[in-house]
Design an enzyme around this catalytic site. Structure first.
Site, PDB file in Angstrom:
ATOM      1  N   SER A  99      44.523   1.249  37.503  1.00 18.71           N
ATOM      2  CA  SER A  99      45.979   1.151  37.348  1.00 18.71           C
ATOM      3  C   SER A  99      46.565   0.675  38.664  1.00 18.71           C
ATOM      4  O   SER A  99      45.946   0.837  39.727  1.00 18.71           O
ATOM      5  CB  SER A  99      46.555   2.532  36.997  1.00 18.71           C
ATOM      6  OG  SER A  99      47.964   2.553  37.117  1.00 18.71           O
TER       7      SER A  99
ATOM      8  N   TYR B  83      47.701  11.704  38.421  1.00 18.67           N
ATOM      9  CA  TYR B  83      47.305  10.422  37.836  1.00 18.67           C
ATOM     10  C   TYR B  83      46.955   9.425  38.943  1.00 18.67           C
ATOM     11  O   TYR B  83      45.927   8.734  38.873  1.00 18.67           O
ATOM     12  CB  TYR B  83      48.441   9.885  36.973  1.00 18.67           C
ATOM     13  CG  TYR B  83      48.116   8.602  36.243  1.00 18.67           C
ATOM     14  CD1 TYR B  83      47.339   8.614  35.091  1.00 18.67           C
ATOM     15  CD2 TYR B  83      48.589   7.377  36.697  1.00 18.67           C
ATOM     16  CE1 TYR B  83      47.036   7.447  34.416  1.00 18.67           C
ATOM     17  CE2 TYR B  83      48.293   6.203  36.033  1.00 18.67           C
ATOM     18  CZ  TYR B  83      47.518   6.243  34.890  1.00 18.67           C
ATOM     19  OH  TYR B  83      47.218   5.075  34.226  1.00 18.67           O
TER      20      TYR B  83
END
Length: 252
Positions: A143, A156
């Site tokens: 990501s 995350y």
């Protein structure tokens, strides 16, 4: 499909979003597909589409944080299709939307278990199969949060930053074994995960779009195309790389 599939690929998280796009693209490129997911309905829908288009695919229900599930997944791919040539590891979960001191240890563990431990397990057993086959290619979905922070997402960001370290380490270890390992870093992408987030917070969509210089979200197929290239022989000298598919977000 115009030719009989001869290669074999695993796609985790293949029941929706980026994973589904990759599974469909690879099927069209001559791969027999093994989809891993916990979304039975989504995975079976993609399997049916592949089979209806003349491809070959199977679904193995898999929790990537469980070693026994991952072993069974890879064994099923090799048993059904003879070998494993490629893998895209797209399974993951989002942040809980909390600042760190409000995050429970269980919530932290769950995010790291899926997003990082799951990548370790998938890569480990995929690599065993690829060493046996004499080569292969793996793409792990990270990501832009691997590189930049977003609010209320420390667990995350930590999990996805770990993916990049894992990719670099194993790319080095397997560079002489005919196996390439790379990462893609999607920006905001129109997946069920993002849709759920913006539905929960109506102000979030405009804020997220604004950090992308191209002023829009990414389509799953745009990330899928990058993954397909990295898995292909066209990227034969690319390993240990982190390819951003982010509309310029990381250029800011």
């Amino acid at each position: 499909m115009s030719t009989t599939p001869t290669k074999s690929a695993i796609v985790t998280g293949g029941g929706s979003g980026i994973g589904a796009s990759v599974a469909l693209d690879l099927s069209q490129s001559g791969y027999r597909i093994t989809i891993a997911d916990l979304d039975d309905a989504g995975a079976n829908k993609i399997i049916a589409q592949i089979n209806n288009e003349g491809g070959v695919a199977q679904f193995i229900r898999t929790d990537v944080s469980q070693e026994s599930d991952v072993i069974a997944l890879v064994e099923a791919a090799v048993s059904s299709y003879g070998k494993l040539d490629a893998a895209c590891n797209a399974a993951g979960i989002p942040q809980r939307g909390k600042v760190l001191h409000e995050l429970s240890a269980d919530e932290w563990d769950r995010c790291l278990d899926i997003n990082l431990r799951g990548l370790f397990l998938c890569n480990k057993y995929q690599l065993i199969a690829m060493v046996e086959a004499g080569g292969g290619s793996i793409v792990n979905v990270a990501s832009t949060c691997s590189m930049v922070a977003v609010q209320n997402a420390a667990e995350y960001c930590a999990s996805k930053a770990g993916v990049l370290g894992l990719v670099r380490g194993i790319a080095l270890d397997y560079a002489t074994k005919g196996i390439r390992i790379n990462a893609v870093l999607p920006g905001g992408t129109k997946t069920p995960m993002l849709t759920s987030a913006v539905e929960t917070d109506p102000t979030l969509e405009a804020a997220l779009v604004a950090v992308h210089p191209m002023n829009r979200f990414c389509e799953p197929g745009e990330v899928g195309s990058a993954i397909k290239w990295l898995l292909s022989d066209e990227a034969s000298f690319v390993t240990g790389a982190s390819l951003a598919v982010d509309g310029g977000m990381l250029a800011i």
